[in-house]
Write an enzyme that holds these catalytic residues in place. Sequence first.
Site, PDB file in Angstrom:
ATOM      1  N   HIS A  17       0.837  -1.204   0.000  1.00 50.87           N
ATOM      2  CA  HIS A  17       0.000   0.000   0.000  1.00 50.87           C
ATOM      3  C   HIS A  17       0.873   1.258   0.000  1.00 50.87           C
ATOM      4  O   HIS A  17       0.615   2.207  -0.746  1.00 50.87           O
ATOM      5  CB  HIS A  17      -0.894   0.051   1.247  1.00 50.87           C
ATOM      6  CG  HIS A  17      -1.908  -1.019   1.350  1.00 50.87           C
ATOM      7  ND1 HIS A  17      -2.060  -1.776   2.487  1.00 50.87           N
ATOM      8  CD2 HIS A  17      -2.843  -1.470   0.478  1.00 50.87           C
ATOM      9  CE1 HIS A  17      -3.048  -2.637   2.319  1.00 50.87           C
ATOM     10  NE2 HIS A  17      -3.525  -2.481   1.089  1.00 50.87           N
ATOM     11  N   LYS A  41     -15.431  -8.196   3.379  1.00 52.66           N
ATOM     12  CA  LYS A  41     -14.373  -8.774   4.215  1.00 52.66           C
ATOM     13  C   LYS A  41     -14.883  -8.986   5.629  1.00 52.66           C
ATOM     14  O   LYS A  41     -15.849  -8.358   6.061  1.00 52.66           O
ATOM     15  CB  LYS A  41     -13.142  -7.854   4.229  1.00 52.66           C
ATOM     16  CG  LYS A  41     -12.495  -7.732   2.864  1.00 52.66           C
ATOM     17  CD  LYS A  41     -11.250  -6.892   2.925  1.00 52.66           C
ATOM     18  CE  LYS A  41     -10.617  -6.803   1.533  1.00 52.66           C
ATOM     19  NZ  LYS A  41      -9.405  -5.994   1.560  1.00 52.66           N
ATOM     20  N   ARG A  91      -1.943  -6.247  -7.887  1.00 53.96           N
ATOM     21  CA  ARG A  91      -0.869  -7.184  -7.586  1.00 53.96           C
ATOM     22  C   ARG A  91      -0.755  -8.261  -8.652  1.00 53.96           C
ATOM     23  O   ARG A  91       0.331  -8.700  -8.985  1.00 53.96           O
ATOM     24  CB  ARG A  91      -1.113  -7.874  -6.237  1.00 53.96           C
ATOM     25  CG  ARG A  91      -1.011  -6.967  -5.048  1.00 53.96           C
ATOM     26  CD  ARG A  91      -1.477  -7.676  -3.826  1.00 53.96           C
ATOM     27  NE  ARG A  91      -2.889  -8.033  -4.049  1.00 53.96           N
ATOM     28  CZ  ARG A  91      -3.708  -8.482  -3.131  1.00 53.96           C
ATOM     29  NH1 ARG A  91      -3.274  -8.689  -1.920  1.00 53.96           N
ATOM     30  NH2 ARG A  91      -4.955  -8.750  -3.400  1.00 53.96           N
ATOM     31  N   SER A 130      -3.276  -7.428   3.086  1.00 56.05           N
ATOM     32  CA  SER A 130      -3.579  -7.257   4.509  1.00 56.05           C
ATOM     33  C   SER A 130      -4.053  -8.571   5.122  1.00 56.05           C
ATOM     34  O   SER A 130      -3.698  -8.901   6.255  1.00 56.05           O
ATOM     35  CB  SER A 130      -4.641  -6.176   4.696  1.00 56.05           C
ATOM     36  OG  SER A 130      -4.143  -4.924   4.291  1.00 56.05           O
TER      37      SER A 130
END
Length: 169
Positions: A17, A41, A91, A130
């Site tokens: 990040h 999430k 990513r 994360s």
Amino acid sequence: MKIGVYPGSFDPVTFGHIDVIKRASKMFDKIIVLVMYNSAKASPLFSKDERVNMIREATKDLDNVVVESYDGLTIDYCKANDIHIIVRGLRAITDFEYELQIAQTNKELSHGLVDTVFLTTSIRYSYLSSSTVREIASYNGDIYPCVPGFVAKAVYEKFGFDHIEQGDM
């Protein structure tokens, strides 16, 4: 003034990040890191205020970075603040499919006024997420290669582990 907004849950903020934030800060006059809740999430490890404070600390040397939190759709934040560019990090190709759908939805919801800029994460951080950091930490694994030291300490504390020193693992 060119302003970009970089939204995310950042639970916790990772070196990946921070890499995107630093690179975006060179592209825009002002970059707003927008800490949000992601309903897809699990419940967050850190409160929004804790995440905001961690990102502020991690980016304190970047004069054109502002960190805020928001409850709602990113596109509504953009409309309310006259922002026309959303920054997203990628990513892997699997990220692209999801991010493309969100970018197209935001473009449609903004009637063409908001575009999304994708920055590929540096290869050095392409494995980081994360959720991976939280998983490693939940087993008291070494997350120092993934996050700043002060973030690692806070993550370990959330899991009830004593602060382990970098390299002790």
